[in-house]
Write an enzyme that holds these catalytic residues in place. Structure first.
Site, mmCIF file in Angstrom:
data_model
loop_
_atom_site.group_PDB
_atom_site.id
_atom_site.type_symbol
_atom_site.label_atom_id
_atom_site.label_comp_id
_atom_site.label_asym_id
_atom_site.label_seq_id
_atom_site.Cartn_x
_atom_site.Cartn_y
_atom_site.Cartn_z
ATOM 1 N N GLU A 1 1.059 -1.082 0.096
ATOM 2 C CA GLU A 1 0.434 0.017 -0.561
ATOM 3 C C GLU A 1 1.028 1.626 -0.197
ATOM 4 O OE1 GLU A 1 -3.038 0.106 3.567
ATOM 5 O OE2 GLU A 1 -3.878 -1.756 2.162
ATOM 6 N N LYS B 1 1.335 0.981 -43.017
ATOM 7 C CA LYS B 1 1.375 -0.643 -42.455
ATOM 8 C C LYS B 1 -0.205 -1.265 -41.962
ATOM 9 C CE LYS B 1 1.578 0.994 -37.659
ATOM 10 N NZ LYS B 1 2.174 1.356 -35.858
#
Length: 324
Positions: free
Chosen positions: A52, A204
């Site tokens: 945490e 592409k």
């Protein structure tokens, strides 16, 4: 910000400005603070043993105009949580305005549904930042400009183009700016116009995620100094394949120019082994050790651009002159 305006009218100082950061890009934040001639806010961002995140603000920010600078780069989820918790801590400490400064906005590529039942994670991140308590956002070269609309708070979207173009203007003649895909044509055209260069486009087709196959080059690159322009380089596959295609078409030299050096996986190796002579990036994301040792990668700093934007926001001046 009435108190700030009354207190500083005609003085031009920044006593009510505070800058805080997490652990994502401390060197960039140091340069920004140096440019603004201010010190970094006193805070601690650390991890508990269970993972945490804990944030402690060690100075008063009541009534202050606070800027939290945090790139959402790897480890992206830790950096995102640091940002959210910092904003929450500052909001609960009665900061008057909190601006989230995101040199690199993570999750930006997940800005739409590409498959059924897919999330729009960029919108989720925008909601999290707003809910945490940010009053406005300052960011650089979003992957998709429409992400600005995901926020219900003001967004200042800067471009790294002034920094990159200043360097590109020093290069040789016979330059052709090349977009590695159809989506980047607008960006490449803007660069080409500003340095009076010609333009080429690579067509592409992406077979699988993070894998691109170059199909064709639109434009003349033979005997030219080609510069590939993109907003980010991740795995390096797109730029490398584009560079090979340009070499096959007779380009004299090949360089690349990107704002965000994500450089995940084997990206540094891919670029080092490619025909790319030089890759120019900015420091929106800190380079990993292997990237720092790569002689092909040159880093330009956007600290002055961000510092100018922060100063203008603080002084309620227009930021639009920086939207180049």
């Amino acid at each position: 910000m009435l108190r700030k305006r009354i207190s500083h009218e005609g003085e031009g100082n920044i006593d009510w400005l505070r800058i805080f950061t997490g652990n994502s890009n401390p060197e960039l934040v140091r340069k920004i603070c140096q440019t603004l001639n201010t010190s970094l806010g006193k805070s601690v961002v650390k991890f508990f043993s269970d993972g945490e995140i804990n944030v402690e603000i060690h100075e008063s920010v009541r009534g202050m105009d606070v800027f939290v600078i945090q790139s959402l780069c790897a480890p992206v989820n830790d950096n995102l949580m640091e940002l959210l918790i910092l904003i929450d801590a500052l909001k609960r400490a009665s900061a008057e305005r909190i601006t989230a400064v995101l040199p690199y906005f993570g999750y930006a590529r997940q800005d739409r549904k590409v498959l059924p039942r897919a999330p729009i994670s960029a919108k989720l991140v925008a909601d999290l930042i707003t809910t945490a308590g940010a009053s406005r956002v300052l960011t650089v070269d979003l992957h998709a400009g429409q992400i600005q609309g995901f926020f219900n708070i003001p967004v200042d979207h800067l471009f790294a183009a002034p920094v990159l173009l200043e360097y590109l203007k020093q290069l040789k003649d016979d330059i052709v700016i090349v977009s590695p895909d159809a989506g980047g044509v607008e960006r490449a055209r803007a660069y080409a116009k500003r340095i009076d260069a010609s333009l080429a486009i690579i067509d592409k087709r992406r077979e699988t995620p993070n894998v691109a196959q170059v199909m064709n080059i639109i434009g003349d690159v033979k005997g030219m100094n080609a510069i590939l322009v993109d907003d980010m380089v991740d795995t390096g596959g797109t730029l490398a394949r584009a560079a090979y295609a340009l070499a096959e078409k007779g380009a004299k030299s090949i360089s690349a120019c990107c704002t965000h050096a994500v450089l995940s996986g084997q990206a540094v190796k891919v670029i080092a082994e490619s025909p790319i002579k030089e890759m120019i990036v900015t420091d929106t994301i800190p380079l990993r050790k292997e990237a720092q040792s790569c002689s092909k990668i040159k880093v330009l700093s956007i600290s002055e651009l961000l510092a100018d934007a922060i100063r203008r926001i603080y002084e309620d001046e227009s930021v639009s002159c920086l939207f180049v």
